[in-house]
Design an enzyme around this catalytic site. Structure first.
Site, PDB file in Angstrom:
ATOM      1  N   CYS A   1       0.822  -1.221   0.000  1.00  0.00           N
ATOM      2  CA  CYS A   1       0.000   0.000   0.000  1.00  0.00           C
ATOM      3  C   CYS A   1       0.851   1.263   0.000  1.00  0.00           C
ATOM      4  O   CYS A   1       0.307   2.368  -0.093  1.00  0.00           O
ATOM      5  CB  CYS A   1      -0.909   0.036   1.230  1.00  0.00           C
ATOM      6  SG  CYS A   1      -1.940  -1.405   1.467  1.00  0.00           S
TER       7      CYS A   1
ATOM      8  N   HIS B   1      -5.627   1.373   5.903  1.00  0.00           N
ATOM      9  CA  HIS B   1      -6.229   0.585   4.818  1.00  0.00           C
ATOM     10  C   HIS B   1      -6.878  -0.637   5.430  1.00  0.00           C
ATOM     11  O   HIS B   1      -6.213  -1.464   6.058  1.00  0.00           O
ATOM     12  CB  HIS B   1      -5.181   0.179   3.802  1.00  0.00           C
ATOM     13  CG  HIS B   1      -5.720  -0.723   2.722  1.00  0.00           C
ATOM     14  ND1 HIS B   1      -6.929  -0.498   2.095  1.00  0.00           N
ATOM     15  CD2 HIS B   1      -5.213  -1.868   2.166  1.00  0.00           C
ATOM     16  CE1 HIS B   1      -7.144  -1.449   1.211  1.00  0.00           C
ATOM     17  NE2 HIS B   1      -6.127  -2.293   1.233  1.00  0.00           N
TER      18      HIS B   1
ATOM     19  N   HIS C   1      -9.583  -4.038   5.110  1.00  0.00           N
ATOM     20  CA  HIS C   1     -10.281  -5.025   4.288  1.00  0.00           C
ATOM     21  C   HIS C   1     -11.556  -5.491   4.988  1.00  0.00           C
ATOM     22  O   HIS C   1     -12.035  -6.593   4.728  1.00  0.00           O
ATOM     23  CB  HIS C   1      -9.377  -6.230   4.018  1.00  0.00           C
ATOM     24  CG  HIS C   1      -8.373  -5.998   2.939  1.00  0.00           C
ATOM     25  ND1 HIS C   1      -7.822  -7.026   2.190  1.00  0.00           N
ATOM     26  CD2 HIS C   1      -7.813  -4.865   2.466  1.00  0.00           C
ATOM     27  CE1 HIS C   1      -6.954  -6.529   1.320  1.00  0.00           C
ATOM     28  NE2 HIS C   1      -6.917  -5.225   1.478  1.00  0.00           N
TER      29      HIS C   1
ATOM     30  N   GLU D   1     -26.375   9.389  12.627  1.00  0.00           N
ATOM     31  CA  GLU D   1     -25.627  10.074  13.675  1.00  0.00           C
ATOM     32  C   GLU D   1     -24.118   9.974  13.484  1.00  0.00           C
ATOM     33  O   GLU D   1     -23.384  10.937  13.691  1.00  0.00           O
ATOM     34  CB  GLU D   1     -26.028   9.518  15.044  1.00  0.00           C
ATOM     35  CG  GLU D   1     -25.296  10.133  16.227  1.00  0.00           C
ATOM     36  CD  GLU D   1     -25.639  11.590  16.477  1.00  0.00           C
ATOM     37  OE1 GLU D   1     -24.906  12.247  17.235  1.00  0.00           O
ATOM     38  OE2 GLU D   1     -26.642  12.076  15.904  1.00  0.00           O
TER      39      GLU D   1
ATOM     40  N   ASP E   1     -36.711  31.678  -9.203  1.00  0.00           N
ATOM     41  CA  ASP E   1     -37.517  32.810  -9.656  1.00  0.00           C
ATOM     42  C   ASP E   1     -36.715  33.748 -10.552  1.00  0.00           C
ATOM     43  O   ASP E   1     -37.247  34.732 -11.066  1.00  0.00           O
ATOM     44  CB  ASP E   1     -38.028  33.610  -8.444  1.00  0.00           C
ATOM     45  CG  ASP E   1     -36.913  34.302  -7.687  1.00  0.00           C
ATOM     46  OD1 ASP E   1     -36.962  35.524  -7.489  1.00  0.00           O
ATOM     47  OD2 ASP E   1     -35.961  33.605  -7.288  1.00  0.00           O
TER      48      ASP E   1
END
Length: 532
Positions: free
Chosen positions: A122, A140, A142, A165, A491
Site C-alpha cells: 500500500c 487501509h 479489508h 448520527e 424565480d
C-alpha cells in the site's frame, strides 16, 4: 578550510545529526508501538485478517514541519507467516520511511518459516494521501462492510448516505449532510491503484476516504486518532447501509424509508424498449428522462422575497456590531474578519463604492468599526459574496438560537417536500446564502424542522448562480447519469437559463413580489409547488 566551507560543513553535520536523532528518537519508537497496537485491535475487528490491510502514521515532532515528518509503516503480510500477522505485530516489525518513500529503517529477517522483509504494497497509495491531503495517518482496511457496500450498486462510482448520527464523526460533516465516498475499481496489484486513488482524492476534495470495489477502503486523518475514529465511523455506516438494504430501506434518503423505484413508480427504462398498446417505444425516442433530483432556490421560490429583504438583511445589518463585539476573540469571528478583509482589499483595488480599509494591526474598536461599515454597505448593495454571506450566517444563527428569528416558507413547500421525499426524489437547496443560513432557515420554521426532507445544500462556493458551469458542477456532485434528471426551480430568469444551458430541467417560480420575466421567455412557470 575557509570559514564559508567550515560553516557549510558544520550545518551539514548538524542536519545529519538531527536526522539521526529524529530517526532513533522516542517519537519513532512510540509510533511503532501505536501501529502494532492498532494492528492487533483491527485484526480483532476483522479489518486486517489474512494478508489484508495496513497502517501508516507520520512521526509527530513539533520541531519538524508535517510535510517533512518521518513515516512509520507496517510491513506486507507476504513478509512473514508468523510474527508479522497483524495479531502478532511488534514494534520491531515496522518500516521507517522518508517523505519521498525512501526506506530509512527496516525490520531484520527472521528464521524459517518467515519470508524476507517487505514494505507494505500500500506504500505508494499511502504516500499519495500524505502528499495530496497532508495527512497524519492512513488506514487501509479489508473489513467486510467496506467490501460489500461497494457491491450494493455495482455500477455506482460513489457511496452516499445521509441522516445517520455517525456521519458527525467524519471530518467536515454533520448529521444533515450527505456523506459521499468515491469508489474506484480494483486491480490485480495494490500499487496499480495509485493513479485512480490520486484522481479520486482530487475530484472529491471533501472526502477523507476512498473505497476500492470488492476490496476495501483507504481512510486518512490529521492524526492517527482522527484516522482511527473516522475508520470506525465509516465501517459503522457501511454496516448500517447493508442492514438497511436487507430490510428494503433506503440509506441514502433522509428518512430511510422503503427503497422505491428510482423513477418514482414510472416504468420507463433507459436503453430499453417498453411495450405500449401492443407496440414499443424506445427510451431514447424523445421521452423525458426520469426525475431523480430537485434543486431549489430559496428567495422568491421557497420563501418570500420580503422575508429575506425585510427581516433577515435588516437583522444582520442591525446586529453586526453587537455580534462582533461579543464574539471578537473567537476563532470563527477572526476567520470572518480575515475573509472580509481580503474581499475589501479586492474592492479597494476595483474602486467599489462604500469600501473602507480594514486595518490588519488595528485595535478591536477600530477593526470592528471598519467591518461594520463595509458589511452595511455590502448589504445595502445586495452583494452576493461569500465573505458577507458567511458572517451573515453566523449572525442569523444567534438570532435563531435566541428565538429572535423564525424561518419562513410558503405554505405549499412542506407538503411538496414530503411528497417528493416519499417518491424517493432527492431534494437539494442552492442559494446565494451560506449553507449555514440555509440550514437555519429550513430547520426553524413554524412547520417544524424541514431538513429531514433535504439531502444537501449548495451555496456560491460551488459557483455563481448565473453561470452555467455552476450547474455543471452540481450535476457532477449529484452523480446522475444525465443532467436532465435534475429539476431546478428558481424565480430568477438568468439562473434558469444558466441551468437549462447545463442540461437541467427548469421551472420558474411565480410568487408575489418576484421580478418580471422577459416576454417570450419560453420557460415553464408555476405559482405553487403543488403544480410540480
Amino acid at each position: 578550510m575557509d570559514a564559508a566551507s567550515a560553516a557549510i560543513n558544520g550545518a551539514s553535520k548538524t542536519v545529519i545529526t538531527s536526522q539521526a536523532s529524529y530517526l532513533e528518537g522516542s517519537n519513532v519508537k512510540e509510533t511503532k508501538v501505536i501501529i502494532a497496537e492498532l494492528c492487533r485491535h483491527f485484526y480483532h475487528l476483522g479489518w486486517v485478517s489474512g494478508t489484508g490491510g495496513s497502517i501508516t502514521i507520520k512521526v509527530h515532532d513539533d520541531a519538524v514541519p508535517k510535510p517533512q515528518q518521518l513515516i512509520v509503516m507496517s510491513p506486507s503480510d507476504a513478509y512473514s507467516f508468523v510474527s508479522s500477522h497483524k495479531e502478532r505485530m511488534m514494534e520491531e516489525d515496522m518500516y521507517v520511511l522518508s517523505t519521498d518513500g525512501t526506506v530509512l529503517s527496516e525490520p531484520l529477517s527472521k528464521p524459517w518459516p518467515n519470508k524476507p522483509p517487505k514494505c507494505s504494497d500500500c506504500g505508494p497509495l499511502f504516500l499519495k494521501a500524505y502528499e495530496m491531503r497532508n495527512a497524519g495517518a492512513v488506514i487501509h482496511s479489508h473489513g467486510m462492510e467496506s467490501c460489500l457496500v461497494t457491491m450494493l450498486n455495482p455500477s455506482s462510482k460513489e457511496f452516499r448516505i445521509t441522516h445517520m448520527e455517525m456521519i458527525k464523526g467524519i471530518q467536515g460533516h454533520g448529521y444533515y449532510d450527505e456523506l459521499i465516498i468515491p469508489i474506484i475499481e480494483n486491480t490485480a496489484h495494490e500499487r496499480e491503484l495509485t493513479e485512480s486513488l490520486a484522481v479520486a482524492i482530487k475530484v472529491y476534495p471533501k472526502s477523507t476516504a476512498v473505497l476500492v470495489r470488492n476490496h476495501g477502503i483507504y481512510v486518512w486523518g490529521d492524526s492517527w486518532i482522527s484516522a482511527k475514529t473516522q475508520a470506525e465511523c465509516y465501517h459503522y455506516l457501511f454496516d448500517a447501509a447493508i442492514k438497511l438494504h436487507q430490510l428494503g430501506l433506503d440509506w441514502s434518503t433522509p428518512s430511510h424509508g422503503p427503497i422505491l423505484h428510482p423513477y418514482g413508480g414510472q416504468s420507463i427504462l433507459r436503453n430499453t424498449k417498453v411495450s405500449v398498446n401492443g407496440g414499443t417505444l424506445s427510451s431514447n425516442s424523445g421521452i423525458r428522462q426520469p426525475r431523480k433530483c430537485i434543486v431549489l432556490d430559496i428567495e422568491g421560490t421557497t420563501t418570500p422575497i420580503s422575508f429575506v429583504a425585510e427581516v433577515l438583511f435588516p437583522y444582520a445589518r442591525d446586529s453586526v456590531e453587537k455580534h462582533l463585539v461579543l464574539t471578537y476573540e473567537t476563532t470563527e469571528t477572526q476567520d470572518d474578519i480575515k475573509l472580509l478583509r481580503a474581499q475589501v482589499d479586492e474592492d479597494l483595488k476595483n474602486s467599489v463604492a462604500g469600501t473602507i480599509p480594514i486595518p490588519v494591526d488595528g485595535g478591536k474598536e477600530e477593526v470592528t468599526g471598519a467591518v461594520v461599515a463595509n458589511v452595511r454597505a455590502m448589504i445595502k448593495a445586495d452583494r452576493k459574496i461569500t465573505a458577507l454571506k458567511q458572517l451573515q450566517g453566523h449572525i442569523w444563527r444567534s438570532g435563531f438560537l435566541n428565538r429572535e428569528l423564525e424561518g419562513v416558507v410558503f405554505p405549499d413547500v412542506p407538503e411538496a417536500l414530503e411528497k417528493w421525499h416519499s417518491l424517493g426524489i432527492k431534494v437539494y437547496i442552492y442559494s446565494s446564502g451560506s449553507r449555514l443560513s440555509q440550514k437555519l432557515l429550513f430547520g426553524n420554521t413554524k412547520y417544524g424542522d424541514l431538513r429531514k426532507y433535504l439531502c444537501g445544500f449548495f451555496d456560491t462556493t460551488i459557483g455563481n448562480k448565473r453561470e452555467m458551469r455552476s450547474y455543471v458542477h452540481i450535476t457532477e456532485t449529484l452523480g446522475v447519469d444525465n443532467p436532465s434528471e435534475i429539476l431546478f426551480i428558481t424565480d430568477v430568469y438568468e439562473e434558469a437559463t444558466a441551468a437549462k444551458a447545463a442540461g437541467m430541467e427548469v421551472i420558474v417560480s411565480i410568487r408575489a413580489g418576484n421580478g418580471p420575466l422577459p416576454e417570450s421567455h419560453g420557460l415553464r412557470t408555476i405559482e405553487s409547488f403543488s403544480e410540480v
